[in-house]
Each structure stands twice: as C-alpha cells, then as structure tokens.
Design a protein around this motif. Structure first.
Motif, PDB file in Angstrom:
ATOM      1  N   TRP A  46       0.861 -10.207  -1.456  1.00  0.00           N
ATOM      2  CA  TRP A  46       2.185  -9.589  -1.322  1.00  0.00           C
ATOM      3  C   TRP A  46       2.025  -8.304  -0.533  1.00  0.00           C
ATOM      4  O   TRP A  46       0.942  -7.752  -0.449  1.00  0.00           O
ATOM      5  CB  TRP A  46       2.846  -9.314  -2.673  1.00  0.00           C
ATOM      6  CG  TRP A  46       2.062  -8.379  -3.569  1.00  0.00           C
ATOM      7  CD1 TRP A  46       1.207  -8.736  -4.579  1.00  0.00           C
ATOM      8  CD2 TRP A  46       2.042  -6.949  -3.528  1.00  0.00           C
ATOM      9  NE1 TRP A  46       0.657  -7.621  -5.154  1.00  0.00           N
ATOM     10  CE2 TRP A  46       1.162  -6.498  -4.534  1.00  0.00           C
ATOM     11  CE3 TRP A  46       2.672  -5.992  -2.749  1.00  0.00           C
ATOM     12  CZ2 TRP A  46       0.899  -5.156  -4.767  1.00  0.00           C
ATOM     13  CZ3 TRP A  46       2.414  -4.646  -2.989  1.00  0.00           C
ATOM     14  CH2 TRP A  46       1.542  -4.247  -3.995  1.00  0.00           C
ATOM     15  N   SER A  48       4.634  -4.729   0.995  1.00  0.00           N
ATOM     16  CA  SER A  48       5.947  -4.100   1.109  1.00  0.00           C
ATOM     17  C   SER A  48       5.914  -3.048   2.198  1.00  0.00           C
ATOM     18  O   SER A  48       4.862  -2.506   2.539  1.00  0.00           O
ATOM     19  CB  SER A  48       6.370  -3.474  -0.222  1.00  0.00           C
ATOM     20  OG  SER A  48       5.529  -2.387  -0.549  1.00  0.00           O
ATOM     21  N   GLY A  53      10.074  -5.821   0.175  1.00  0.00           N
ATOM     22  CA  GLY A  53       9.008  -6.815   0.076  1.00  0.00           C
ATOM     23  C   GLY A  53       8.896  -7.741   1.264  1.00  0.00           C
ATOM     24  O   GLY A  53       9.891  -8.224   1.792  1.00  0.00           O
ATOM     25  N   TRP A  86      -0.040  -3.300  -0.107  1.00  0.00           N
ATOM     26  CA  TRP A  86      -0.345  -4.729  -0.130  1.00  0.00           C
ATOM     27  C   TRP A  86      -1.477  -5.040  -1.095  1.00  0.00           C
ATOM     28  O   TRP A  86      -2.240  -4.171  -1.480  1.00  0.00           O
ATOM     29  CB  TRP A  86      -0.663  -5.239   1.264  1.00  0.00           C
ATOM     30  CG  TRP A  86      -1.952  -4.799   1.897  1.00  0.00           C
ATOM     31  CD1 TRP A  86      -3.120  -5.511   1.975  1.00  0.00           C
ATOM     32  CD2 TRP A  86      -2.221  -3.569   2.586  1.00  0.00           C
ATOM     33  NE1 TRP A  86      -4.082  -4.810   2.658  1.00  0.00           N
ATOM     34  CE2 TRP A  86      -3.548  -3.607   3.044  1.00  0.00           C
ATOM     35  CE3 TRP A  86      -1.460  -2.431   2.845  1.00  0.00           C
ATOM     36  CZ2 TRP A  86      -4.136  -2.567   3.753  1.00  0.00           C
ATOM     37  CZ3 TRP A  86      -2.045  -1.392   3.552  1.00  0.00           C
ATOM     38  CH2 TRP A  86      -3.361  -1.463   3.998  1.00  0.00           C
TER      39      TRP A  86
END
Length: 176
Positions: A46, A48, A53, A86
C-alpha cells in the motif's frame, strides 16, 4: 404600491443583477487520482500521497490502476512537495512454498513473512507541471521515490522521468 415597496423591489433587482456577474473563484487545490509504479523486485502493499491512498503494486509493474485522491495545487510552484508513505514486501513470491491456504502452517508462514515488511515515509519534490493531472509515484531502488502530477504519461517524450521498468537494488544503498 407604496414608495417603500417600490424601492425595496428596485434594490432587490439591482442586487440580483450585480450578483449575476460574479463567478465562483477558481479552486486553489484539487483532488487528483493516484497511480504507482514499482521499478524494483519488491511489491508495494500500500502507499499514500498526502494521506490519499494509492493502489498496491506488483514488482516491476504499475500503471493502469488508480485510486482517489491526493490534494494538490492546481498551479505548480517551486518547492512543492508531497508526503509519500508506503509498505514494501521485499519477497512477494515467498508464498509459493507455503503450506496450503487456510491451514495453521499457512498462517504461521504468513506471520513470519509479514514481519519482514518494511514501512517508509519520504517528503518528495513534485516535478514541474503545467496542468494538474494524475499523480504518478515511482518506487525506485534504495527506497527512493519520484513524483509527477501533470498530464504527461510515463513513456512519452515530455514526461519528466525515464526510469527503466526493471531496476536492480545496488549492493549498498547511499545514506539519505
């Protein structure tokens, strides 16, 4: 009609006409989609941009998936930066050798594997743009990041960065 009523109506008419000439101010910031590219063998679980996001990214891939949104100024200015955070999986294909999904062995293997994820945060300059477009985040070796936010697409001549899709981690990374 009384003179007072006529004056009130006249005042309302003039006020209404004066307001019709007003246009709403142009926005100073806009939310813009976020897209990512991993130029390394790691997966990005993931990430942002300014807390907006982005999508997860497989090793040596990216583009094609967008999430919403990062707030950026409509007009680029010198010194413009974003905060990129991240989580990285340095061994995204390890599960090929794990016990079957749903078993205690699988859960134990996953727990050991997830303990090796690393989290990162960087304040990154945004490449100059003429018109605000998609925020493209490039994940590079040594936990470096490059960010664009214009209308140019990766691979086009005017795009500010021309990183190879596959980049190898050096034996040692420079200290930041």
């Amino acid at each position: 009609m009384s003179r007072v009523l006529i004056r009130v109506l006249w005042l309302m008419l003039i006020s209404g006409l004066a307001l019709q000439g007003c246009t709403p101010p142009k926005p100073v910031r806009l939310g813009t989609p976020i897209e990512g590219y991993s130029h390394t063998s790691a997966a990005i679980n993931w990430f942002s941009v300014n807390r907006g996001g982005g999508p997860n990214i497989s090793p040596y891939s990216g583009g094609g998936k967008q999430n919403c949104c990062a707030s950026l100024p409509v007009k680029w200015h010198p010194g413009l930066t974003v905060v990129v955070e991240w989580e990285k999986d340095p061994d995204p294909y390890a599960s090929a050798n794990w016990p079957p999904l749903g078993t205690d062995g699988y859960r134990a293997a996953y727990k050991l594997h997830a303990a090796k994820y690393t989290r990162h945060r960087a304040v990154v300059p945004v490449a100059r743009y003429e018109r605000l477009g998609v925020v493209n985040v490039h994940f590079l070796p040594c936990n470096q990041v490059a960010v664009t936010a214009g209308l140019m697409m990766p691979g086009t001549p005017k795009y500010p960065y021309h990183f190879p899709q596959k980049m190898q981690e050096p034996a040692t990374c420079p200290e930041s």
